[in-house]
Design a protein around this motif. Structure first.
Motif, short mmCIF file in Angstrom:
data_model
loop_
_atom_site.label_atom_id
_atom_site.label_comp_id
_atom_site.label_asym_id
_atom_site.label_seq_id
_atom_site.Cartn_x
_atom_site.Cartn_y
_atom_site.Cartn_z
N ILE A 50 0.85 -1.20 0.00
CA ILE A 50 0.00 0.00 0.00
C ILE A 50 0.88 1.25 0.00
CG2 ILE A 50 -1.81 1.26 1.23
CD1 ILE A 50 -2.60 -1.36 2.57
N ALA A 51 0.61 2.16 -0.93
CA ALA A 51 1.37 3.41 -0.99
C ALA A 51 0.73 4.41 -0.04
CB ALA A 51 1.35 3.95 -2.42
N VAL A 52 1.55 5.00 0.82
CA VAL A 52 1.03 5.99 1.79
C VAL A 52 1.87 7.27 1.71
CG1 VAL A 52 0.08 4.33 3.43
CG2 VAL A 52 2.46 5.00 3.66
N PRO A 53 1.26 8.43 1.95
CA PRO A 53 2.06 9.66 1.95
C PRO A 53 3.20 9.54 2.98
CG PRO A 53 -0.29 10.18 2.06
CD PRO A 53 -0.17 8.70 2.26
N ALA A 54 4.34 10.14 2.66
CA ALA A 54 5.49 10.04 3.57
C ALA A 54 5.32 10.97 4.77
CB ALA A 54 6.77 10.38 2.82
N ASP A 55 4.69 12.12 4.52
CA ASP A 55 4.64 13.17 5.54
C ASP A 55 3.33 13.14 6.34
OD1 ASP A 55 5.14 15.52 6.96
OD2 ASP A 55 4.45 16.83 5.34
N ILE A 56 3.00 11.95 6.88
CA ILE A 56 1.86 11.84 7.81
C ILE A 56 2.36 11.04 9.02
CG2 ILE A 56 -0.02 12.07 6.12
CD1 ILE A 56 -0.31 9.03 6.07
N THR A 57 1.60 10.99 10.09
CA THR A 57 2.09 10.31 11.30
C THR A 57 2.02 8.79 11.11
OG1 THR A 57 -0.07 10.12 12.34
CG2 THR A 57 1.13 12.18 12.72
N GLU A 58 2.73 8.07 11.99
CA GLU A 58 2.73 6.59 11.91
C GLU A 58 1.31 6.06 12.12
OE1 GLU A 58 5.28 4.53 11.02
OE2 GLU A 58 6.18 6.48 10.54
N VAL A 59 0.57 6.70 13.01
CA VAL A 59 -0.81 6.27 13.28
C VAL A 59 -1.65 6.44 12.01
CG1 VAL A 59 -2.89 6.78 14.63
CG2 VAL A 59 -0.66 6.80 15.74
N GLU A 60 -1.46 7.56 11.34
CA GLU A 60 -2.21 7.81 10.10
C GLU A 60 -1.81 6.81 9.01
OE1 GLU A 60 -3.07 12.60 10.61
OE2 GLU A 60 -1.16 11.96 9.78
N LYS A 61 -0.52 6.45 8.97
CA LYS A 61 -0.07 5.46 7.99
C LYS A 61 -0.73 4.10 8.28
CE LYS A 61 4.36 7.49 6.78
NZ LYS A 61 5.78 7.35 6.54
N HIS A 62 -0.76 3.73 9.55
CA HIS A 62 -1.32 2.42 9.91
C HIS A 62 -2.82 2.33 9.61
CE1 HIS A 62 2.10 0.46 12.31
NE2 HIS A 62 2.55 1.19 11.32
N THR A 88 -6.85 -4.97 6.94
CA THR A 88 -6.90 -5.94 8.04
C THR A 88 -8.27 -5.97 8.74
OG1 THR A 88 -5.92 -4.30 9.52
CG2 THR A 88 -4.42 -5.88 8.51
N GLN A 89 -9.03 -4.87 8.68
CA GLN A 89 -10.36 -4.89 9.30
C GLN A 89 -11.45 -5.33 8.32
OE1 GLN A 89 -11.33 -1.37 11.55
NE2 GLN A 89 -9.50 -1.55 12.81
N SER A 90 -11.06 -5.60 7.09
CA SER A 90 -12.05 -6.02 6.08
C SER A 90 -12.17 -7.54 6.08
CB SER A 90 -11.61 -5.54 4.70
OG SER A 90 -10.52 -6.33 4.26
N GLU A 91 -12.97 -8.06 5.16
CA GLU A 91 -13.13 -9.51 5.07
C GLU A 91 -11.95 -10.16 4.37
OE1 GLU A 91 -16.84 -10.01 3.04
OE2 GLU A 91 -17.96 -9.05 4.64
N THR A 92 -11.05 -9.34 3.84
CA THR A 92 -9.88 -9.87 3.14
C THR A 92 -9.01 -10.68 4.09
OG1 THR A 92 -9.84 -7.90 1.77
CG2 THR A 92 -7.83 -9.20 1.82
N LYS A 93 -8.65 -11.87 3.67
CA LYS A 93 -7.75 -12.69 4.50
C LYS A 93 -6.33 -12.45 3.99
CE LYS A 93 -11.17 -14.77 6.65
NZ LYS A 93 -11.98 -13.54 6.61
N ALA A 94 -5.73 -11.35 4.46
CA ALA A 94 -4.40 -11.01 3.95
C ALA A 94 -3.32 -11.81 4.66
CB ALA A 94 -4.15 -9.53 4.17
N LYS A 95 -2.33 -12.24 3.90
CA LYS A 95 -1.17 -12.93 4.49
C LYS A 95 -0.15 -11.90 4.94
CE LYS A 95 -0.84 -17.56 4.29
NZ LYS A 95 -1.63 -17.96 5.43
N VAL A 120 7.42 -1.61 4.69
CA VAL A 120 7.31 -1.80 6.14
C VAL A 120 6.22 -2.83 6.37
CG1 VAL A 120 6.80 -0.65 8.34
CG2 VAL A 120 7.93 0.62 6.49
N PRO A 121 6.62 -4.08 6.75
CA PRO A 121 5.60 -5.12 6.92
C PRO A 121 4.86 -4.96 8.23
CG PRO A 121 7.81 -6.01 7.24
CD PRO A 121 7.97 -4.54 7.05
N LEU A 122 3.59 -5.31 8.23
CA LEU A 122 2.79 -5.16 9.44
C LEU A 122 2.25 -6.50 9.86
CD1 LEU A 122 0.89 -2.12 8.04
CD2 LEU A 122 2.53 -2.03 9.91
N GLU A 123 2.05 -6.66 11.14
CA GLU A 123 1.45 -7.88 11.64
C GLU A 123 0.02 -7.95 11.16
OE1 GLU A 123 2.87 -10.23 13.63
OE2 GLU A 123 4.76 -9.15 13.38
N VAL A 124 -0.40 -9.11 10.65
CA VAL A 124 -1.82 -9.24 10.27
C VAL A 124 -2.45 -10.41 11.03
CG1 VAL A 124 -1.71 -8.11 8.04
CG2 VAL A 124 -1.27 -10.56 8.17
#
Ligand code: ATP
Ligand code: MG
Length: 336
Positions: free
Chosen positions: A100-112, A119-126, A332-336
């Motif tokens: 996922i492409a995210v703006p560089a100049d936003i906070t970490e919370v906003e990026k997440h 991750t909150q959708s029905e998508t079963k992401a690996k 930046v990988p995230l826990e899913v």
């Protein structure tokens, strides 16, 4: 099972989806119409945007991204659930990975918040990885991002303008300005209502913008249909480029002065290479007539444009989904 990989540019105006091995498979308006307290999506994209400002109270039409951040996460999740089914033709997307492409100049919370769309959708992401948009933009322009010593990109989108300097595979500085093409649409809509008691929707305002907004003063006219606020009746009106021009010129001036200031504050060994190469304009709003020359004059630098200005981030995030080794450095990988 081989994992499917998707690269996504969640833009304020349009979501662009790249599927590994296939290319950009979807570009949809970032709009969702939902019903009920559980926010079940009944339409997304252009179909939903068509309901904007017109839907009955039982239908909630949302534009869930604004100024580069997720402003309505639950609506965005509903949108993605609907879109995911459209992308795959299945009820859920399983075993996939997402860049996922995210703006560089936003906070970490906003990026997440962007990763939460998945991750909150029905998508079963690996796997869900975030990549800074300026890096994706640079790859989308076909740059050798690892090697290039000085690169400046100004991505003028719908709700934001992201000005970035890159060098040797890293972002030196990036600023997200809260202005883009949507501001012109809103200014045009407000101006016509106040000056002529003439109501138009944002879609019509966008049409006027594409026809008449220019970085130079021009003499064109266009005719649009709207509603008279006093009589309540539909009527047609001619709008001239001359009266629209003052609604846009301050924003253009702000964008160029910020670009010039960033260039002036860039270390000379980097800025000298930027000056040699010229700056790059991307994002749909960079297609405005005369904007390249306007930037060239105000920033005093050569300006490069691209024919696929709305898609450079999607192309770049696509390139990185095809080349996991290159992506590794930025993702930046995230826990899913
Ligand atoms: N030919 C054109 N002339 C003027 N504006 C245009 C043209 N084509 C597209 N646009 C504008 O470009 C914007 C969409 O660009 P883009 O897809 O880059 O934005 P986005 O990525 O959705 O937004 P953001 O990056 O700000 O979140 C819209 O405001 C649209 O009206
Ligand atoms: Mg964008």
């Amino acid at each position: 099972m081989a994992r499917k990989t998707y690269g996504i540019d969640f833009g304020t105006n349009a979501i662009k989806v790249y599927k590994k091995g296939e290319g950009i498979i979807l570009s949809e308006r970032t709009a969702v119409s939902t019903v009920g307290s559980k926010k079940r999506a009944i339409a997304i994209g252009e179909e939903s945007y068509g309901m904007f400002e017109k839907a009955p109270p039982s239908i909630h039409v949302s534009l869930p991204l604004s100024r580069g951040v997720v402003s309505q996460l639950d609506d965005m999740v509903s949108l993605w659930d609907f879109m995911g089914k459209k992308v795959t033709g299945k009820r859920t997307i399983g075993h996939c990975q997402f860049y996922i492409a995210v703006p560089a100049d936003i906070t970490e919370v906003e990026k997440h918040a962007y990763s939460k769309i998945i991750t909150q959708s029905e998508t079963k992401a690996k796997k869900v990885c975030l990549i800074d948009k300026p890096i994706a933009d640079a790859y989308g322009l076909g740059m050798d991002v690892e090697m290039v010593r000085g690169l400046m990109i100004v991505n003028i989108g719908a709700d934001t303008t992201e000005i970035s300097v890159l060098s040797l595979g890293g972002i030196v500085v990036s600023r997200l300005l809260p202005y883009g093409g949507n501001d012109f649409d809103k200014n045009i809509q407000t101006y016509l209502r106040k000056k002529y008691n003439f109501m138009i929707g944002l879609k019509t305002a966008e049409h006027i913008k594409k026809e008449l907004v220019s970085a130079d003063q021009i003499n064109d006219m266009t005719s649009v249909v709207g509603r008279d606020v006093i009589s309540g009746l539909p009527r047609e009106m001619s709008v001239s480029a001359e009266e629209i021009y003052p609604l846009t010129k301050d924003i253009f001036a702000y964008m160029t002065s910020e670009t010039r200031s960033m260039l002036e504050h860039t270390p000379p060994e980097i800025s000298s290479e930027i000056r040699e190469r010229g700056i790059f304009l991307t994002g749909g709003t960079s297609l405005i007539a005369g904007l390249d020359q306007y930037f060239a004059n105000r920033v005093n630098i050569r300006v490069n444009t691209t024919g696929h200005a709305e898609k450079t981030v999607a192309k770049g995030i696509g390139y990185l989904s095809e080349h996991p080794k290159a992506a590794e450095k930025y993702a930046v990988p995230l826990e899913v």
